[in-house]
Design a protein around this motif. Sequence first.
Motif: not given
Length: 537
Positions: A106-108, A119-136, A147-153
């Motif tokens: 991810p660009a940020w 996690s899955q709810e309805g027809q959507k798959t979600y991935v909450f994650y941690t990362a180091h923010k550029r400059g932060g 689709n759980p296989a992606g592609p992920y937005t």
Amino acid sequence: MSLPFPFRRLTSSLLVAGSLLSACQRPATTTTAASPAAAPTTTAAPLAIPNPVLAGDFPDPSITKVGDTYWATATTSNWGPVFPLLTSKNLTDWQLVGHVFPGERPAWADYYFWAPEISQEGQKTYVFYTAHKRGGNLAVGVASADNPAGPYTDHGPLVGQPDGSIDGFPMRDENGQLYLIWKEDGNSVQQPTPIWAQRLNDARTALVGEKQELFRNDPATWEGNLVEGVSIVRHEGYFYAFYAGNGCCGRGCTYATGVARAKNLLGPWEKYAKNPVLINNDTWKCPGHGTAIEHQGRWFMLHHAYAAQSQEFVGRQGVLSEFVWTAAGWPEFRGGSTPIAAAPPIARSFTDEFTGAKLLPTWQWPVEQQPTFTLRGGQLQLTARPDHSGAALGQPTTAPNYTATTTLLNPAALPAGSQAGLAAHGDPDNTLSLVAGGGKVQLVQQEKGQSKVLAETILPATKRLQLRLQARQGSQFTFAWSSNGGTTWQNMPASGAAVNGSYLPPWDRGVRAGVLAHGPATAVATFENFALVPQSN
């Protein structure tokens, strides 16, 4: 997983077996059992679980179920591609099928890709994650897919407090309102570590309202300077928060697992008087950061732990521990600690002849130095890099003892100032490699970015140079090369003495074995094959 204080100051300026379904991974539903007054479920014999069920470096594992298929993911930290996606139909045979972010991150964010919560709810798959923010600093982000296989937005960061925000987990409250649960990373600046909850919009793209503290670490107890890695299930009218405390990583780790409960998601929360509920034993060390999961009426925690035999050199592996609910409504792990494997896991060898159109998904690379490569005619062509140890591709290791081999083609044709070969990778600044180029075969140690040639000899006239690396006890490495197809091997150094690689793994990662190419970007190294074979002794 928490960033230790010294590292925080520096950063401010992944074919495995078994896992199970978690009610907490499906925020729209709740799970109930038979009776709050029932005695612990002790009549059924414990399952024979060949731990580790996620063999190799799979910290902070999480899973969900979509239809009849289970999906799992785990921390990748500073290795790419980011966040593995694994599937299973039967919960024991798992296949790596892709990654949440298979190419560009991810660009940020720039590094420290931790704790993906799928996690899955309805027809959507979600991935909450941690990362180091550029400059932060560290922040919690979210990505979604149809689709759980992606592609992920990727939807970018949701929360990034000045001291850092990590370990996001979605949960609906008793009224069906969706919340994000996360940890404020105060321990990175010698402060407490509150666990926060704040409303999420239905799209899961923004927090709304005000945050509210659920609980925090008590430094006078086993929790020490932190609590983190919260996952929540709802059972018999209570929300149960399983959490990790103390130090997560490395040989000096002190991790353990505790639990707290509340009638309402926002509290008040009560910590269990018998915490910690999951602790060390002779087989597994520092169990923590897991997900409580139910399967066929039985309850388990999928979490990570270090195998005592391999410790930090393999990394934190995925372990499955069974627990029951006591008459008082608290979880009780069988044996009071991480269970010893009932049967030895299958040690799988990895081989790659580079005959596919794409690189096999188990290959990894430093997330900030993504290499350039092509596959052509059964060969891997790896473009060199001049920085750090060079362009690197690695395979996770699953045992402290293993042999890795590769064939380097036309080493004498490499341009001046370039080398390529076989390596034990800790990170880009910490490697042990057997390389060829410039008319020499060299054993090179790179430690904290400083390179040292430990041994060298004249490169023989050969179009195919076989290179071999052997690891024992995770940290003792021997190297050899062959110019006649492996009929005879020449030790490097000639004495065959082992090199101590205990410095290799960073505090939050295990060692990878793989290939590298160092030099100007005009240099391209060609490899014909690679093999990684675990050894019993």
